[in-house]
Design a protein around this motif. Sequence first.
Motif, PDB file in Angstrom:
ATOM      1  N   TYR A 194      40.321  47.438  32.221  1.00 42.67           N
ATOM      2  CA  TYR A 194      41.162  46.574  33.047  1.00 42.67           C
ATOM      3  C   TYR A 194      40.792  46.826  34.500  1.00 42.67           C
ATOM      4  CZ  TYR A 194      45.107  43.557  34.057  1.00 42.67           C
ATOM      5  OH  TYR A 194      45.875  42.489  34.463  1.00 42.67           O
ATOM      6  N   ALA A 195      40.306  45.760  35.190  1.00 40.57           N
ATOM      7  CA  ALA A 195      39.828  45.897  36.566  1.00 40.57           C
ATOM      8  C   ALA A 195      38.752  46.985  36.614  1.00 40.57           C
ATOM      9  CB  ALA A 195      40.968  46.198  37.525  1.00 40.57           C
TER      10      ALA A 195
ATOM     11  N   ASP B 293      36.446  42.810  30.581  1.00 41.49           N
ATOM     12  CA  ASP B 293      37.426  43.122  31.626  1.00 41.49           C
ATOM     13  C   ASP B 293      38.673  42.273  31.359  1.00 41.49           C
ATOM     14  OD1 ASP B 293      38.987  43.357  33.951  1.00 41.49           O
ATOM     15  OD2 ASP B 293      37.227  43.680  35.205  1.00 41.49           O
TER      16      ASP B 293
ATOM     17  N   GLN C 155      41.428  42.095  32.911  1.00 43.69           N
ATOM     18  CA  GLN C 155      42.035  41.436  34.067  1.00 43.69           C
ATOM     19  C   GLN C 155      41.443  40.036  34.221  1.00 43.69           C
ATOM     20  OE1 GLN C 155      41.337  42.780  38.259  1.00 43.69           O
ATOM     21  NE2 GLN C 155      43.565  43.036  38.280  1.00 43.69           N
TER      22      GLN C 155
ATOM     23  N   ALA D 166      42.908  37.998  31.317  1.00 45.71           N
ATOM     24  CA  ALA D 166      44.282  37.552  31.573  1.00 45.71           C
ATOM     25  C   ALA D 166      44.292  36.321  32.469  1.00 45.71           C
ATOM     26  CB  ALA D 166      45.093  38.690  32.193  1.00 45.71           C
ATOM     27  N   ALA D 167      43.393  36.300  33.458  1.00 50.99           N
ATOM     28  CA  ALA D 167      43.323  35.139  34.346  1.00 50.99           C
ATOM     29  C   ALA D 167      42.866  33.901  33.583  1.00 50.99           C
ATOM     30  CB  ALA D 167      42.372  35.432  35.505  1.00 50.99           C
TER      31      ALA D 167
ATOM     32  N   SER E 112      44.141  38.226  39.291  1.00 52.66           N
ATOM     33  CA  SER E 112      44.192  39.612  39.770  1.00 52.66           C
ATOM     34  C   SER E 112      45.564  40.256  39.535  1.00 52.66           C
ATOM     35  CB  SER E 112      43.834  39.664  41.271  1.00 52.66           C
ATOM     36  OG  SER E 112      43.475  40.960  41.660  1.00 52.66           O
ATOM     37  N   VAL E 113      46.117  40.008  38.357  1.00 48.62           N
ATOM     38  CA  VAL E 113      47.412  40.595  38.005  1.00 48.62           C
ATOM     39  C   VAL E 113      47.224  42.081  37.730  1.00 48.62           C
ATOM     40  CG1 VAL E 113      49.305  40.564  36.338  1.00 48.62           C
ATOM     41  CG2 VAL E 113      48.226  38.426  37.053  1.00 48.62           C
ATOM     42  N   GLY E 114      48.113  42.914  38.255  1.00 52.11           N
ATOM     43  CA  GLY E 114      48.031  44.349  38.034  1.00 52.11           C
ATOM     44  C   GLY E 114      48.327  44.715  36.589  1.00 52.11           C
ATOM     45  N   TYR E 115      47.749  45.824  36.152  1.00 54.13           N
ATOM     46  CA  TYR E 115      47.904  46.272  34.759  1.00 54.13           C
ATOM     47  C   TYR E 115      49.371  46.496  34.408  1.00 54.13           C
ATOM     48  CZ  TYR E 115      47.325  49.361  30.666  1.00 54.13           C
ATOM     49  OH  TYR E 115      47.395  49.948  29.426  1.00 54.13           O
TER      50      TYR E 115
ATOM     51  N   LEU F 298      51.303  43.248  33.995  1.00 55.85           N
ATOM     52  CA  LEU F 298      50.992  42.494  32.784  1.00 55.85           C
ATOM     53  C   LEU F 298      51.564  43.183  31.552  1.00 55.85           C
ATOM     54  CD1 LEU F 298      49.585  39.977  31.726  1.00 55.85           C
ATOM     55  CD2 LEU F 298      47.500  41.337  31.431  1.00 55.85           C
TER      56      LEU F 298
ATOM     57  N   SER G 191      32.596  38.764  32.313  1.00 55.52           N
ATOM     58  CA  SER G 191      32.585  40.220  32.411  1.00 55.52           C
ATOM     59  C   SER G 191      31.167  40.734  32.622  1.00 55.52           C
ATOM     60  CB  SER G 191      33.183  40.851  31.147  1.00 55.52           C
ATOM     61  OG  SER G 191      34.540  40.502  30.994  1.00 55.52           O
TER      62      SER G 191
END
Length: 382
Positions: A93-94, A115, A117, A120-121, A128-131, A134, A196
């Motif tokens: 993630y990120a 990836d 993140q 998720a997008a 760019s949602v934080g872990y 989410l 990715s």
Amino acid sequence: MDVTNPAALVPAAPETVSWIREPDELDRWIAEGKGEPLALDTEFERVNTFYPIPGLVQLGLGESFCLVDPAVAEASEGFRRILTDPDVPKLLYAMSEDLELFRHWLQLEPEGLVDLQIGAALAGAGFSVGYARLVETLFGETLDKSATRSDWVSRPLSEAQERYALDDVRFLVPMYHWVMAKLRERGLEEALLEESTRFSRELAAQDDPDNHYLKLRGGWTLSRQQQGVLRDLVRWREHESRHRDRPRGRVVADPLLIAIAQELPKSVRELSSIQGVPSAVVRRYGDKIIELVANAASADNSGIETITPPLSRDQQMFYKQVKRQMVQAAEARDIPVELLAPRKRLEAVVSQRDLSAGLFDEGWRQETLAPVREQIEELLTS
């Protein structure tokens, strides 16, 4: 597998934290999880060094999780092998900082990266949602982030650190299943691996000392010859930072390199008279810097790639017109426009009036832009 209820996919937090203490034990653990995607995260320290210092590796295969000291992971052939196996999805993630760590610590480039993140997008969760955010949204669990800035190199780790570290991988597999189910609905399954992989390769290219000067956007005002000097100064600074394992700014800061390339000092005295250049830099590197400036200033720099200038006023207006079409295409597929059309890629299209300059003519981007491609092409040729 009921991906309509993501919380049901999450394995319970283990009652005890499992550590793997020997490389051959890690090899066996990885072999026993064959066929499962690898959930992966790292903790490291980076304050006064160029290279990140590995502190911990967190791994998950199926419902089995473990923590591994860096020395154990480094000595494990199974760990190195699975990282470079393109057929085993590595769930991160990120992932940018993790990849930098693997590149310098283990001297390898992981393959088969996913990836989440980015996933998720693409799945409609936002850009760019934080872990932690989410995890709370999907699984209804609030993560304890109190250990985020703690010391991951010293031992022993506290129980809070161990729990924090496990939580960073415990949700990756259920998150992966949720993301892939959403992407299947959207026809974007291949897009996640494609994006990715592209992101990983772009990160590796940015690590090239010969091209790092292009990241010093403030140097665009320099002449082509001066940018040739800047390129050589930056290349030298990259090697010196790595050799001394010191942050770039602790060797010579970016603005000072630009100032030196602009002034083209011919002596140590002239170098010391440039505003902002510390006396310590002059004492330690003065002769070398003057030598670099003299050689680069007299070289043929006519063929170098120059730093991209900011868009002109007319180009900015054109940028907004093209971006409106990108937004329309992104909204039609519920994808963040920031992911579909990152600013640097869109600036390249505007500067060169060519969609291929931003890699918009291949893969999932080509497909996503198909409904507005004609309108964009008309703008580019007008």
